[in-house]
Design a protein around this motif. Sequence first.
Motif, mmCIF file in Angstrom:
data_model
loop_
_atom_site.group_PDB
_atom_site.id
_atom_site.type_symbol
_atom_site.label_atom_id
_atom_site.label_comp_id
_atom_site.label_asym_id
_atom_site.label_seq_id
_atom_site.Cartn_x
_atom_site.Cartn_y
_atom_site.Cartn_z
ATOM 1 N N GLU A 67 45.540 41.640 53.076
ATOM 2 C CA GLU A 67 44.741 42.799 52.677
ATOM 3 C C GLU A 67 45.466 44.101 52.992
ATOM 4 O O GLU A 67 45.503 45.021 52.163
ATOM 5 N N GLU A 114 49.314 49.166 46.882
ATOM 6 C CA GLU A 114 48.555 50.063 46.005
ATOM 7 C C GLU A 114 48.917 51.518 46.300
ATOM 8 O O GLU A 114 49.131 52.308 45.384
ATOM 9 N N SER A 155 40.705 38.465 45.157
ATOM 10 C CA SER A 155 39.585 37.604 44.783
ATOM 11 C C SER A 155 39.778 36.997 43.391
ATOM 12 O O SER A 155 39.056 36.090 43.007
ATOM 13 N N LYS A 156 40.758 37.480 42.644
ATOM 14 C CA LYS A 156 40.993 36.964 41.293
ATOM 15 C C LYS A 156 41.834 35.698 41.327
ATOM 16 O O LYS A 156 42.581 35.449 42.261
ATOM 17 N N LYS A 158 46.915 47.844 41.898
ATOM 18 C CA LYS A 158 45.928 47.174 42.736
ATOM 19 C C LYS A 158 46.091 45.666 42.620
ATOM 20 O O LYS A 158 46.201 45.123 41.532
ATOM 21 N N ILE A 159 46.114 45.009 43.764
ATOM 22 C CA ILE A 159 46.171 43.548 43.807
ATOM 23 C C ILE A 159 44.801 43.078 44.267
ATOM 24 O O ILE A 159 44.373 43.400 45.368
ATOM 25 N N ASP A 160 44.131 42.346 43.409
ATOM 26 C CA ASP A 160 42.792 41.854 43.728
ATOM 27 C C ASP A 160 42.903 40.411 44.207
ATOM 28 O O ASP A 160 43.104 39.489 43.411
ATOM 29 N N CYS A 165 48.367 44.494 50.566
ATOM 30 C CA CYS A 165 47.876 44.845 49.223
ATOM 31 C C CYS A 165 47.504 46.320 49.164
ATOM 32 O O CYS A 165 47.828 47.013 48.195
ATOM 33 N N THR A 172 42.554 30.020 43.678
ATOM 34 C CA THR A 172 41.811 31.205 44.102
ATOM 35 C C THR A 172 42.150 31.533 45.557
ATOM 36 O O THR A 172 41.535 32.397 46.154
#
Length: 189
Positions: free
Chosen positions: A117, A124, A134-135, A130-132, A120, A145
């Motif tokens: 986190e 950003e 949760s995707k 942005k690195i998500d 990431c 996932t």
Amino acid sequence: QTGYDWAAIRAAWDAEWSQKSGAEFYLQKPPADIFRIPMMCGVFEDLKWVGTVKNPYCYVESLFKKYKNLGVANPHQELAKLCAHAVLVLQTQLENKQYLGSNGYIITMEEFMADKEAHCAAIEQFCGVKIDLSKQLWVKGHASTKYVDRSEQHLGMLIQAIPDIIQKMNVYFAPHEALLNAWGYQLRS
């Protein structure tokens, strides 16, 4: 820069970018680009680089597995080549990190995985991408996932199959101990 038609390459990239209406960033991930950073920085302006290195023992294991999947009968006979490549990547990325300065965000994979986190968020901030987490993630054609590093587990399986593999790798890694240490890695016993 010899041997590259940079005008044609730049035109092709610009054409590709123009097809992405409204895109603010163009991301590319050819691993071989780590060997072209100084050349590319001379041709393209405002480049930002995000890169990682991997524990060299685990990296060799992943290359070893790739060789087996390609049908190489005895990949351990290629160990010198695999270890040399791992050392080359560590050296090149260290040079890239120094060359790029504030235009590079280059860390170890283990650092990233230890605090995904935070990294990431830093990426950003660094380049606006942005690195998500949760995707869904696609890794080598498989959906996941989870951002999980199984490198040590896979290395352990290789050690079970070839108990002296670490000693064999150390023949190639020991002369480069300072390079491993520069990334926070140690020779294994």
